[in-house]
Design a protein around this motif. Structure first.
Motif, PDB file in Angstrom:
ATOM      1  N   TYR A 131     -71.850  16.161  53.820  1.00 47.01           N
ATOM      2  CA  TYR A 131     -71.674  16.001  55.275  1.00 47.01           C
ATOM      3  C   TYR A 131     -72.081  14.597  55.725  1.00 47.01           C
ATOM      4  N   LEU A 132     -73.104  14.045  55.076  1.00 44.52           N
ATOM      5  CA  LEU A 132     -73.521  12.680  55.390  1.00 44.52           C
ATOM      6  C   LEU A 132     -72.371  11.691  55.141  1.00 44.52           C
ATOM      7  N   GLN A 133     -71.723  11.832  54.001  1.00 43.62           N
ATOM      8  CA  GLN A 133     -70.610  10.931  53.669  1.00 43.62           C
ATOM      9  C   GLN A 133     -69.433  11.127  54.619  1.00 43.62           C
ATOM     10  N   GLN A 134     -69.189  12.393  54.995  1.00 46.52           N
ATOM     11  CA  GLN A 134     -68.121  12.651  55.970  1.00 46.52           C
ATOM     12  C   GLN A 134     -68.410  11.947  57.288  1.00 46.52           C
ATOM     13  N   GLY A 135     -69.677  11.960  57.689  1.00 49.08           N
ATOM     14  CA  GLY A 135     -70.061  11.287  58.927  1.00 49.08           C
ATOM     15  C   GLY A 135     -69.817   9.786  58.853  1.00 49.08           C
ATOM     16  N   LYS A 136     -70.146   9.206  57.717  1.00 53.14           N
ATOM     17  CA  LYS A 136     -69.922   7.765  57.546  1.00 53.14           C
ATOM     18  C   LYS A 136     -68.430   7.433  57.588  1.00 53.14           C
ATOM     19  N   GLU A 137     -67.624   8.308  57.011  1.00 53.99           N
ATOM     20  CA  GLU A 137     -66.165   8.092  57.047  1.00 53.99           C
ATOM     21  C   GLU A 137     -65.650   8.167  58.479  1.00 53.99           C
ATOM     22  N   GLN A 138     -66.194   9.085  59.253  1.00 54.19           N
ATOM     23  CA  GLN A 138     -65.785   9.201  60.657  1.00 54.19           C
ATOM     24  C   GLN A 138     -66.180   7.950  61.445  1.00 54.19           C
ATOM     25  N   LEU A 139     -67.336   7.370  61.108  1.00 54.60           N
ATOM     26  CA  LEU A 139     -67.759   6.136  61.777  1.00 54.60           C
ATOM     27  C   LEU A 139     -66.794   4.991  61.493  1.00 54.60           C
ATOM     28  N   LYS A 140     -66.311   4.931  60.248  1.00 49.90           N
ATOM     29  CA  LYS A 140     -65.349   3.882  59.887  1.00 49.90           C
ATOM     30  C   LYS A 140     -64.076   3.997  60.720  1.00 49.90           C
ATOM     31  N   LEU A 141     -63.771   5.237  61.110  1.00 51.03           N
ATOM     32  CA  LEU A 141     -62.578   5.482  61.926  1.00 51.03           C
ATOM     33  C   LEU A 141     -62.883   5.398  63.422  1.00 51.03           C
ATOM     34  N   LYS A 142     -64.110   4.968  63.751  1.00 55.76           N
ATOM     35  CA  LYS A 142     -64.548   4.828  65.149  1.00 55.76           C
ATOM     36  C   LYS A 142     -64.605   6.174  65.878  1.00 55.76           C
ATOM     37  N   LYS A 143     -64.818   7.240  65.127  1.00 54.78           N
ATOM     38  CA  LYS A 143     -64.895   8.581  65.723  1.00 54.78           C
ATOM     39  C   LYS A 143     -66.365   9.000  65.791  1.00 54.78           C
ATOM     40  N   LYS A 144     -67.061   8.494  66.797  1.00 54.75           N
ATOM     41  CA  LYS A 144     -68.496   8.718  66.879  1.00 54.75           C
ATOM     42  C   LYS A 144     -68.886  10.189  67.117  1.00 54.75           C
ATOM     43  N   PRO A 145     -68.211  10.913  68.034  1.00 56.22           N
ATOM     44  CA  PRO A 145     -68.587  12.330  68.228  1.00 56.22           C
ATOM     45  C   PRO A 145     -68.429  13.146  66.938  1.00 56.22           C
ATOM     46  N   GLU A 146     -67.320  12.895  66.198  1.00 54.17           N
ATOM     47  CA  GLU A 146     -67.100  13.605  64.947  1.00 54.17           C
ATOM     48  C   GLU A 146     -68.158  13.219  63.910  1.00 54.17           C
ATOM     49  N   ALA A 147     -68.550  11.942  63.916  1.00 55.66           N
ATOM     50  CA  ALA A 147     -69.587  11.486  62.989  1.00 55.66           C
ATOM     51  C   ALA A 147     -70.910  12.173  63.285  1.00 55.66           C
ATOM     52  N   ILE A 148     -71.242  12.260  64.562  1.00 53.40           N
ATOM     53  CA  ILE A 148     -72.496  12.928  64.954  1.00 53.40           C
ATOM     54  C   ILE A 148     -72.480  14.386  64.514  1.00 53.40           C
ATOM     55  N   PHE A 173     -81.275   9.110  60.305  1.00 48.42           N
ATOM     56  CA  PHE A 173     -81.237   7.685  60.611  1.00 48.42           C
ATOM     57  C   PHE A 173     -79.873   7.265  61.149  1.00 48.42           C
ATOM     58  N   GLU A 174     -78.802   7.730  60.470  1.00 49.36           N
ATOM     59  CA  GLU A 174     -77.445   7.377  60.903  1.00 49.36           C
ATOM     60  C   GLU A 174     -77.159   7.935  62.291  1.00 49.36           C
ATOM     61  N   ARG A 175     -77.596   9.166  62.524  1.00 49.61           N
ATOM     62  CA  ARG A 175     -77.367   9.794  63.832  1.00 49.61           C
ATOM     63  C   ARG A 175     -78.099   9.032  64.934  1.00 49.61           C
ATOM     64  N   ALA A 176     -79.315   8.621  64.637  1.00 46.27           N
ATOM     65  CA  ALA A 176     -80.086   7.863  65.626  1.00 46.27           C
ATOM     66  C   ALA A 176     -79.392   6.547  65.973  1.00 46.27           C
ATOM     67  N   GLN A 177     -78.842   5.887  64.959  1.00 41.00           N
ATOM     68  CA  GLN A 177     -78.144   4.625  65.214  1.00 41.00           C
ATOM     69  C   GLN A 177     -76.916   4.825  66.103  1.00 41.00           C
ATOM     70  N   VAL A 178     -76.147   5.867  65.806  1.00 42.79           N
ATOM     71  CA  VAL A 178     -74.942   6.144  66.597  1.00 42.79           C
ATOM     72  C   VAL A 178     -75.323   6.462  68.039  1.00 42.79           C
ATOM     73  N   LYS A 179     -76.358   7.276  68.208  1.00 43.87           N
ATOM     74  CA  LYS A 179     -76.763   7.663  69.564  1.00 43.87           C
ATOM     75  C   LYS A 179     -77.365   6.486  70.336  1.00 43.87           C
ATOM     76  N   PHE A 180     -77.973   5.566  69.598  1.00 43.34           N
ATOM     77  CA  PHE A 180     -78.477   4.358  70.264  1.00 43.34           C
ATOM     78  C   PHE A 180     -77.313   3.569  70.845  1.00 43.34           C
ATOM     79  N   GLY A 181     -76.217   3.492  70.085  1.00 38.25           N
ATOM     80  CA  GLY A 181     -75.026   2.801  70.568  1.00 38.25           C
ATOM     81  C   GLY A 181     -74.394   3.495  71.754  1.00 38.25           C
ATOM     82  N   LEU A 182     -74.647   4.793  71.886  1.00 33.72           N
ATOM     83  CA  LEU A 182     -74.118   5.560  73.017  1.00 33.72           C
ATOM     84  C   LEU A 182     -75.136   5.652  74.165  1.00 33.72           C
TER      85      LEU A 182
END
Length: 289
Positions: A224-241, A258-267
């Motif tokens: 699931y972690l890797q899936q989230g990173k792939e979603q980030l590459k596609l600029k799909k932040k809600p799906e990544a979260i 850590f990755e989730r915190a970074q995404v939410k900081f950007g939001l």
């Protein structure tokens, strides 16, 4: 007594005729009839072992595997015919008549299930594991092994609903059985019920699991972690979260936090960021930098 083939066949046919018209005792007499038919077939011509084996199987069918003579003769014949796995199962079956307690019977059926499973006969293995669970329930004392064996095979066979039911049945009696929480978590995850899966994985980890089981949970979480990173590459932040949520839910995945915190900081979801970082620092000092 004359031992010529015609007489032997006539005797066998007469046994079949009499037993097939025996009224209330038909099944018992048919079982005895086919057993005798097998014995006399072998006495006349030992090379007709396959035919005798068919008669012995019919005898056991009619007796619901309870004719001791037929079972013993079938096992002996299978040894002679080099059908060793079948012979092992039959000789094991003979012991059931000597067992007295439900605990002994539960152990017996679980062992028989293991034998069938090792042969690749999962349906028969599952049937025997089911009998083991029934006997264990009747025994009334705690033993998780029949439940674990049955649930694990149901998961392997993709019988996921049955698997969860078996786990729940065992956990009602043995609420601290890590293996059952682990198996249930895997079944729930396969059914895309990730929140419930995570609850069960965390309970299993808290109680204590073997290294290989922890590794399996880690693989699911990291997936699931890797899936989230792939979603980030596609600029799909809600799906990544959402993917990071699943990883965290399974085993408090540090990198996913850590990755989730970074995404939410950007939001600009700062309260959520603080919550994730506090949780991360509590779990792992290496992130303090």
């Amino acid at each position: 007594q004359s031992r010529d083939k015609q007489s032997m066949r006539a005797y066998s046919d007469e046994i079949t005729r009499v037993t097939s018209n025996s009224g209330d005792n038909m099944e018992e007499l048919m079982a005895e009839g086919f057993y005798r038919k097998a014995i006399y077939t072998l006495k006349f011509d030992n090379s007709e072992q396959e035919e005798a084996l068919v008669y012995l199987k019919r005898s056991l069918d009619f007796s619901k595997n309870s004719h001791p003579g037929a079972m013993e003769e079938k096992a002996r014949l299978e040894v002679n015919m080099k059908k060793i796995p079948e012979a092992i199962i039959d000789y094991t079956s003979l012991t059931i008549s000597k067992l007295t307690t439900n605990q002994e019977k539960a152990d017996y059926f679980r062992l028989l299930g293991d034998i069938y499973k090792n042969q690749g006969d999962n349906e028969r293995a599952l049937s025997n594991y089911g009998e083991a669970v029934k006997k264990q329930n009747l025994y009334g004392k705690l033993n998780s092994l029949p439940f674990i064996s049955k649930a694990a095979l149901e998961f392997e066979m993709s019988k996921l609903t049955e698997c969860i039911q078996t786990c729940d049945s065992g956990l009602k009696q043995l609420s601290e059985t890590a293996d059952l929480y682990f198996i249930k978590g895997r079944a729930l995850n396969k059914m895309n019920r990730q929140s419930e899966a995570g609850t069960n994985f965390r309970k299993a980890l808290k109680i204590g699991l073997k290294a290989e089981q922890k590794e399996i949970i880690g693989q699911i979480s990291n997936g699931y972690l890797q899936q989230g990173k792939e979603q980030l590459k596609l600029k799909k932040k809600p799906e990544a979260i959402e993917c990071f949520d699943r990883a965290v839910n399974i085993d408090s995945n540090r990198q996913a936090l850590f990755e989730r915190a970074q995404v939410k900081f950007g939001l600009s979801k700062l309260e959520d960021v603080i919550t994730d970082i506090d949780a991360l620092l509590h779990l792992d000092d290496k992130f303090k930098g």
